[in-house]
Write a protein that holds these residues in place. Structure first.
Motif, PDB file in Angstrom:
ATOM      1  N   MET A   1      40.410  47.787  24.787  1.00 36.62           N
ATOM      2  CA  MET A   1      40.525  46.838  25.470  1.00 36.62           C
ATOM      3  C   MET A   1      41.356  45.995  25.315  1.00 36.62           C
ATOM      4  SD  MET A   1      37.413  45.316  27.944  1.00 36.62           S
ATOM      5  CE  MET A   1      36.372  46.531  29.353  1.00 36.62           C
ATOM      6  N   GLU A  28      44.764  42.140  34.935  1.00 41.72           N
ATOM      7  CA  GLU A  28      44.085  42.969  34.406  1.00 41.72           C
ATOM      8  C   GLU A  28      42.904  42.468  33.014  1.00 41.72           C
ATOM      9  OE1 GLU A  28      47.742  42.226  34.367  1.00 41.72           O
ATOM     10  OE2 GLU A  28      48.234  43.764  34.934  1.00 41.72           O
ATOM     11  N   GLN A  31      40.101  42.373  35.349  1.00 38.68           N
ATOM     12  CA  GLN A  31      39.779  43.806  35.612  1.00 38.68           C
ATOM     13  C   GLN A  31      39.238  44.048  33.887  1.00 38.68           C
ATOM     14  OE1 GLN A  31      39.491  45.955  38.145  1.00 38.68           O
ATOM     15  NE2 GLN A  31      38.210  46.707  36.657  1.00 38.68           N
ATOM     16  N   GLU A  32      38.818  43.894  33.053  1.00 40.25           N
ATOM     17  CA  GLU A  32      39.081  43.941  31.853  1.00 40.25           C
ATOM     18  C   GLU A  32      37.273  43.360  32.011  1.00 40.25           C
ATOM     19  OE1 GLU A  32      40.673  43.378  28.374  1.00 40.25           O
ATOM     20  OE2 GLU A  32      42.182  44.921  29.039  1.00 40.25           O
ATOM     21  N   ALA A  34      35.279  42.335  34.357  1.00 40.46           N
ATOM     22  CA  ALA A  34      34.404  43.164  35.649  1.00 40.46           C
ATOM     23  C   ALA A  34      33.727  44.403  34.696  1.00 40.46           C
ATOM     24  CB  ALA A  34      35.195  43.692  36.789  1.00 40.46           C
ATOM     25  N   ASP A  35      35.056  44.897  34.035  1.00 43.89           N
ATOM     26  CA  ASP A  35      34.032  46.092  33.420  1.00 43.89           C
ATOM     27  C   ASP A  35      33.208  45.459  31.876  1.00 43.89           C
ATOM     28  OD1 ASP A  35      36.126  48.073  35.325  1.00 43.89           O
ATOM     29  OD2 ASP A  35      37.446  48.140  33.202  1.00 43.89           O
ATOM     30  N   THR A  38      29.372  45.433  33.935  1.00 43.23           N
ATOM     31  CA  THR A  38      28.746  46.856  33.812  1.00 43.23           C
ATOM     32  C   THR A  38      28.513  46.410  32.654  1.00 43.23           C
ATOM     33  OG1 THR A  38      31.095  46.494  35.147  1.00 43.23           O
ATOM     34  CG2 THR A  38      29.210  48.904  35.236  1.00 43.23           C
ATOM     35  N   ALA A  39      29.205  47.343  31.769  1.00 39.69           N
ATOM     36  CA  ALA A  39      28.491  47.593  30.385  1.00 39.69           C
ATOM     37  C   ALA A  39      27.344  46.642  29.119  1.00 39.69           C
ATOM     38  CB  ALA A  39      29.362  47.651  29.568  1.00 39.69           C
TER      39      ALA A  39
END
Length: 257
Positions: A1, A28, A31-32, A34-35, A38-39
């Motif tokens: 990232m 950005e 969004q990172e 949020a990702d 999720t992980a």
């Protein structure tokens, strides 16, 4: 990232915001984040998350330069709603999220911290919502969460004057759970995370879910109204002047237009 560094220590995932010089929360970055959420949610080996900032700050706020490319109030409102949804997701996240705050946690940075379940601050940290200095208002549910922690009157003072409070005062007023010297901040935060990660994941999830029942319907109506007004105010002449003054590093001249 590109802007967030991630590592695990035992069963604790550590997210470091790394976007110098101010760790501004760009689209950005969010969004990172949020990702990574999720992980982390899918990883059974992660039971707790810690968020901190690299360098001088936790996060000095949203990326104001992005505001200059947004043209309409409805677009600003949509920006507000997206941030609100991410931070609401954090507050309802089934694994505890702890913010370790040093330096500045201002504007969106404080709104991010308030969406975490627990805040640990350094004594010299500065926490505030200075958006009125730019002719705008908080847009990521800051107007709704700050009164919950420090009371309506103190929250109004903080927002209307744009003046931050210290980490020590934040702990005294209930905005933070613990306060430490800056050199011990991350170490003590990790100690707290280690205590929590030993607990049953199902019990942790249940406690977080139940704690969120303390919210009222007015909180969610307030969030909707905040996003609506954020868009309306962002279209005003004062907002344009405030944002331009910030980028030019000068005092704004607000006229009420």
């Amino acid at each position: 990232m590109a802007f967030l560094n991630y590592r695990t220590e035992g069963k604790t995932g550590v997210i470091a915001i790394s976007r110098p010089p101010a760790n501004a929360l760009s689209t950005e970055v969010l969004q990172e984040l949020a990702d990574l959420l999720t992980a982390a949610e899918r990883d059974p080996n992660v039971r707790v998350l810690v968020i901190h900032g690299e360098g001088r700050f936790f996060s000095a706020g949203a990326d104001i330069k992005e505001f200059t490319s947004v043209r309409t109030g409805s677009q600003f409102s949509e920006m507000s709603r997206r941030g609100q949804e991410l931070f609401e997701r954090m507050e309802r996240f089934p694994k505890p999220i702890i913010a370790a705050i040093h330096g500045a946690a201002l504007g969106g940075g404080l709104e991010l911290a308030m969406a975490c379940h627990i805040r640990v601050v350094s004594e010299t940290a500065k926490l505030g919502l200075p958006e009125l200095q730019l002719g705008i208002i908080p847009g990521f549910a800051g107007t709704q969460r700050l009164p919950k922690y420090v009371g309506a009157e103190r929250a109004l003072v903080m927002m209307l004057t744009s003046e931050p409070i210290s980490g020590k005062e934040a702990a005294e007023r209930g905005l933070a759970a613990f306060c430490f010297p800056e050199e011990k901040l991350l170490e003590e935060t990790m100690k707290l995370a280690k205590k929590i990660e030993k607990k049953s994941p199902r019990s942790i999830k249940a406690v977080i879910e139940l704690a969120n029942f303390a919210k009222t319907g007015q909180f969610y109506e307030g969030m909707k109204k905040e996003a609506e007004l954020f868009g309306q105010i962002a279209e005003t002449g004062d907002a344009k002047e405030g944002i331009q003054a910030f980028l030019e590093k000068r005092e704004p001249n607000f006229t009420g237009e």
